[in-house]
Design an enzyme around this catalytic site. Structure first.
Site, PDB file in Angstrom:
ATOM      1  CG  ASP A 227      25.596-105.923  48.470  1.00  0.00           C
ATOM      2  OD1 ASP A 227      24.774-105.819  49.396  1.00  0.00           O
ATOM      3  OD2 ASP A 227      25.275-105.852  47.268  1.00  0.00           O
TER       4      ASP A 227
ATOM      5  CG  ASP B 109      21.629-104.362  52.148  1.00  0.00           C
ATOM      6  OD1 ASP B 109      21.797-103.139  51.999  1.00  0.00           O
ATOM      7  OD2 ASP B 109      20.944-105.047  51.366  1.00  0.00           O
ATOM      8  CD  GLU B 110      24.686-101.100  48.905  1.00  0.00           C
ATOM      9  OE1 GLU B 110      25.648-101.292  48.141  1.00  0.00           O
ATOM     10  OE2 GLU B 110      23.543-100.807  48.514  1.00  0.00           O
TER      11      GLU B 110
END
Length: 360
Positions: A15, A109-110
Site C-alpha cells: 500500500d 496505490d495498492e
C-alpha cells in the site's frame, strides 16, 4: 504413504503511503512537510488523499473539502493529476512483476502479490517485501507499507499496522490472535453500517466476533455470515489473481436518517457524483451508461439508467445525469436510506475494487 500438508501461502499486500499527496510533495518541493489535500476545496469538493501532516488534524479521504478546511485552517488543496499518478502506479507495478506474475491490483496505490514461488527464488516473504519497498523508494522517491501473511485478509490488515513506511509480518500461528485484537470496524469486508450493527450486538473486536457461532451470525447477517465467521478465525482462502476487466464503477452512500427532501437528495447526489468521478479518474475506466440506485426505507431497491453513444468524460455531465435520473423519481414514495450512482459499459482500464461505499 501420507502426503505432507500443503505449505502456507506467502501473500504480500503493498500500500503506497498517502499516494496522491506523496506524489505531489515529491514533484513540488514547496509542499513538503506541509498539510496538503488532493481534491477540491470548494463547497462541493471532496478530499481524495491527505498528506500525513494533514491527517494529524483529522483530515481524511472522502471528507468534504469544507470540513477539511475547518479542521486544518492551513490546509493546501492541490488539484489531482491522475495521469501522473497512473504513471507512477505503472512504475511500481513493473517492480512487482520483477518478483512475481501473480499480482492483483486493487487500485493505483495498492495490490496483493502471491510470492509463494517468486522469480528471484527468495524463500522469505518478509525479505521479498523489504526488497520491494527498498526498490520503490530508490526508483520512485516514494514510500510504501507492506503486510506479509498467509492470506489476503490478514496481509491487508497488516499493511496498515505500521504506516507510513512500515512493515508488519503475521505468521500462520499468529493469525487468529492478530484478528482477535482488531476492532471489527477495521476488518476488511466489514463496512461502517455492518460494524455499527455488530457493535449494537456487543461485537466490538475480532475476539467478540469469534465468540459468536455461525447460527447467530447467519440470523443477523445472512449470506455474509460465513465470511465473518471465517475472518474471525484468521481464515481466507481467496486466491490472488490477476486483474480482471470490470464492467462498472459505483459509489453508494447509506444514511443514518432516511432522506425525503428534494434539496437534501440532490445535495447528496452531487456529492456522490464527485466521489464517483474521482473513482473513475483513478481507475481510468470511463463508461457509456450512468445508473442510479435508490434503496428505500423498506429495503426495496430500484435502479434507473441512461446510456450515451460514447463514454462520458465529463464530471459535469455525470453529475447532471445523476440529478436528472433522481429528479425523475421525485417525489419518492418513501424515504431513501441509500443512494448510489455508477458508470457501466466501461471502455477504459478499470481497476479492481470498483465500488466505494461510504456511510454518513
Amino acid at each position: 504413504m501420507e502426503s505432507s500438508p500443503p505449505q502456507p501461502r506467502k501473500i504480500i499486500h503493498i500500500d503506497m503511503d498517502a499516494f496522491y499527496a506523496s506524489v505531489e510533495q515529491r514533484d513540488d518541493p514547496t509542499l513538503r512537510g506541509k498539510p496538503i489535500a488532493v481534491g477540491g476545496g470548494g463547497p462541493r469538493g471532496v478530499v481524495a488523499t491527505a498528506s500525513y501532516e494533514a491527517r494529524t488534524f483529522g483530515v481524511r479521504s472522502a471528507m468534504p473539502g469544507a470540513r477539511a478546511r475547518r479542521l486544518c485552517p492551513g490546509l493546501i488543496f492541490v488539484p489531482p493529476r491522475f495521469e501522473a499518478y497512473r504513471a507512477v502506479s505503472a512504475q511500481v507495478r513493473d517492480i512487482f512483476f520483477r518478483f512475481t506474475d501473480v499480482v492483483q491490483p486493487l487500485s493505483l496505490d495498492e495490490a496483493y502479490l502471491d510470492v509463494t514461488a517468486n522469480k528471484p527464488g527468495i524463500t522469505s516473504a518478509t525479505r521479498v517485501a523489504e526488497e520491494i519497498r527498498r526498490i520503490i523508494r530508490e526508483e520512485t522517491g516514494l514510500t510504501a507499507s507492506a503486510g506479509v501473511s498467509y492470506n489476503k485478509l490478514i496481509a491487508k490488515l497488516a499493511s496498515d499496522q505500521n504506516k507510513p513506511d512500515g512493515l508488519c509480518v503475521v505468521r500462520p500461528q499468529e493469525g487468529a490472535a492478530f484478528i482477535a485484537k482488531m476492532p471489527v470496524r477495521r476488518i476488511h469486508g466489514i463496512g461502517p453500517v455492518t460494524a455499527r450493527r455488530m457493535q449494537a450486538l456487543g461485537i466490538e473486536t475480532g475476539a467478540d466476533l469469534r465468540a459468536r457461532d455461525l447460527a447467530f451470525l447467519q440470523a443477523h447477517f445472512g449470506s455474509a455470515a460465513l465470511f465473518y465467521y471465517r475472518a474471525a478465525r484468521g481464515q481466507d482462502d481467496r486466491p490472488v489473481h490477476e486483474r480482471q476487466g470490470r464492467k462498472s464503477i459505483s459509489v453508494e452512500d447509506t444514511f443514518f436518517d432516511d432522506l425525503t427532501e428534494e434539496a437534501r437528495l440532490i445535495e447528496e447526489m452531487d456529492r456522490i457524483a464527485v466521489n464517483l468521478w474521482s473513482r473513475v479518474e483513478k481507475s481510468g475506466g470511463y463508461g457509456r451508461t450512468v445508473v442510479l440506485k435508490i434503496k428505500f426505507a423498506d429495503f426495496r431497491i430500484i435502479t434507473r439508467s441512461r446510456s450515451f453513444p460514447s463514454a462520458l468524460r465529463s464530471a459535469d455531465l455525470l453529475a447532471e445525469t445523476g440529478r436528472m435520473l433522481l429528479r425523475a423519481q421525485l417525489p419518492l414514495r418513501m424515504g431513501a436510506r441509500l443512494l448510489g450512482l455508477g458508470v457501466h459499459n466501461l471502455e477504459g482500464d478499470a481497476e479492481e475494487g470498483d465500488q466505494l461505499a461510504l456511510a454518513l
